[in-house]
Design a protein around this motif. Structure first.
Motif, mmCIF file in Angstrom:
data_model
loop_
_atom_site.group_PDB
_atom_site.id
_atom_site.type_symbol
_atom_site.label_atom_id
_atom_site.label_comp_id
_atom_site.label_asym_id
_atom_site.label_seq_id
_atom_site.Cartn_x
_atom_site.Cartn_y
_atom_site.Cartn_z
ATOM 1 N N GLY A 21 -3.823 14.007 -8.522
ATOM 2 C CA GLY A 21 -2.732 13.998 -7.547
ATOM 3 C C GLY A 21 -2.916 13.016 -6.409
ATOM 4 N N SER A 22 -3.631 11.916 -6.659
ATOM 5 C CA SER A 22 -3.865 10.980 -5.540
ATOM 6 C C SER A 22 -2.569 10.368 -5.038
ATOM 7 C CB SER A 22 -4.847 9.875 -5.953
ATOM 8 O OG SER A 22 -4.275 9.018 -6.911
ATOM 9 N N HIS A 77 0.848 -1.193 0.000
ATOM 10 C CA HIS A 77 0.000 0.000 0.000
ATOM 11 C C HIS A 77 0.888 1.251 0.000
ATOM 12 C CE1 HIS A 77 -2.648 3.095 1.745
ATOM 13 N NE2 HIS A 77 -3.619 2.429 1.152
ATOM 14 N N LEU A 78 0.612 2.194 -0.903
ATOM 15 C CA LEU A 78 1.524 3.323 -1.115
ATOM 16 C C LEU A 78 1.779 4.116 0.174
ATOM 17 C CD1 LEU A 78 3.188 5.076 -3.019
ATOM 18 C CD2 LEU A 78 1.065 6.192 -3.766
ATOM 19 N N HIS A 95 -8.569 7.955 -7.710
ATOM 20 C CA HIS A 95 -7.236 7.495 -8.139
ATOM 21 C C HIS A 95 -7.115 7.463 -9.662
ATOM 22 C CE1 HIS A 95 -6.455 5.119 -4.144
ATOM 23 N NE2 HIS A 95 -6.740 6.404 -3.956
#
Ligand SMILES: Nc1ncnc2c1ncn2[C@@H]1O[C@H](COP(=O)(O)OP(=O)(O)OP(=O)(O)O)[C@@H](O)[C@H]1O
Ligand SMILES: N[C@@H](CCO)C(=O)O
Length: 316
Positions: free
Chosen positions: A112-113, A77-78, A107
């Motif tokens: 810019g997500s 997960h980012l 997303h």
């Protein structure tokens, strides 16, 4: 910010104490704004919120809203990946982490997500380290440090700068350092986002850009970029001309035909419309009654009338 028993202000602790927690809010951003490719950005009042809590063991990631059901819920997960990497780089890993992500930023739509995710994660990690008494780099504010690190991780600062600073930002890199200035948008400017269903990965949109462009197109775009700074801050009646450019939108149109068609239709009505970031959303820098014209012309599109976010990332 919740300080756990055992955290000592001003004095380092051996490990992040269980119970330490931080809450972060970060805005959506629209990069490029037409001629300001990879440099200009605008923060919008559409936010993700993140809570990171130090727990005794493991990694738990909970996602509500955008990305729920699609993003991985483990170390990939980012946000989780970035928080873990920042703590590891500081030499102070947490025994365990619990993340709650409440996402309103769609997303893969050019809003810019991914920058918001990275900025919120870097801010959370730095806040946890600071609360635990971990020594901070000398020089610059905490916000400067979040911007430098988030822009390094993102690769270009045009989304990270407005996500961190709010408002209309001009960002650049010099001698390996990220620099940015924040300007106030003229109060008559009332942004409208038009968001399609389909996603477009930034990496795919970047692959469509040519290696070189004619000098005349570079000169045209440089002139419009200068004009855009004036138009967006002081002379909104110039925005339609000021948002013209020749570096990226036409080149990427084959990857987003519906976006290109709607943009042409809105331009014919004299509206200052640009592809938001790498697309496929559109951003209209509308004034007053133009918002209604946009909504009518873009029937069938998700239409978000948003204020400019003037605060940037917030944590506490
Ligand atoms: N809040 C988030 N949590 C986890 N993963 C995320 C989050 N936001 C973005 N991502 C990841 O990043 C991808 C989107 O990144 P991408 O750079 O393609 O688009 P974007 O950031 O929405 O658009 P742009 O950079 O053009 O404004 C998502 O598909 C997801 O994998
Ligand atoms: N300036 C970037 C924004 C997306 O991250 C681009 O248009 O590719």
């Amino acid at each position: 910010m919740t300080a756990a028993p055992g955290a000592r202000a001003g004095g380092a602790v051996a490990a992040l104490p269980v119970g330490l927690a931080v809450d972060v809010t970060v805005p959506a951003t629209s990069a490029n704004l037409g001629p300001g490719f990879d440099a200009f950005g605008l923060a919008l009042a559409l936010h993700d919120t993140l809570r990171v809590e130090v727990v005794p063991a493991g990694l738990e990631v909970l996602v509500e809203g955008e990305g729920a059901g699609t993003v991985p819920l483990d170390e990939r997960h980012l946000v989780a990946r970035t928080v873990l990497a920042e703590l590891a780089a500081a030499g102070m890993p947490a025994p365990g982490l619990k993340l709650l992500c409440r996402n309103d930023i769609p997303h893969g739509r050019g809003l810019g997500s991914s920058a918001a995710a990275v900025v919120s994660a870097v801010a959370a990690a730095q806040a946890l380290l600071a609360a635990a008494g971990f020594p901070q780099d000398a020089g610059g504010t905490a916000r400067d440090r979040v911007l430098a690190e988030a822009a390094r991780l993102e690769g270009h600062p045009d989304n990270a700068a407005p996500a961190v600073l709010g408002g209309f930002t001009l960002a650049w890199c010099t001698a390996g350092a990220v620099r940015a200035v924040r300007l106030d948008v003229h109060p008559d400017v009332r942004p409208v986002l038009l968001v399609p269903q389909e996603e477009l990965a930034t990496s795919r949109a970047r692959a469509l850009l040519p290696e070189t462009i004619p000098h005349t197109d570079a000169a045209f775009t440089a002139g419009r970029a200068g004009l855009l700074v004036h138009a967006l801050t002081a002379a909104p009646h110039l925005l339609a001309e000021a948002t013209e450019e020749r570096l990226h939108q036409a080149q990427r149109a084959p990857a987003m035909p519906a976006t290109a068609a709607l943009m042409a239709a809105l331009r014919e009505r004299g509206l200052p419309v640009v592809v938001s970031g790498a697309g496929p959303s559109l951003l209209v820098l509308a004034r007053g009654a133009e918002r209604a014209v946009v909504a009518e012309a873009a029937a069938g599109w998700r239409c978000l009338q948003l204020d400019v976010d003037t605060a940037g990332v917030q944590w506490g």
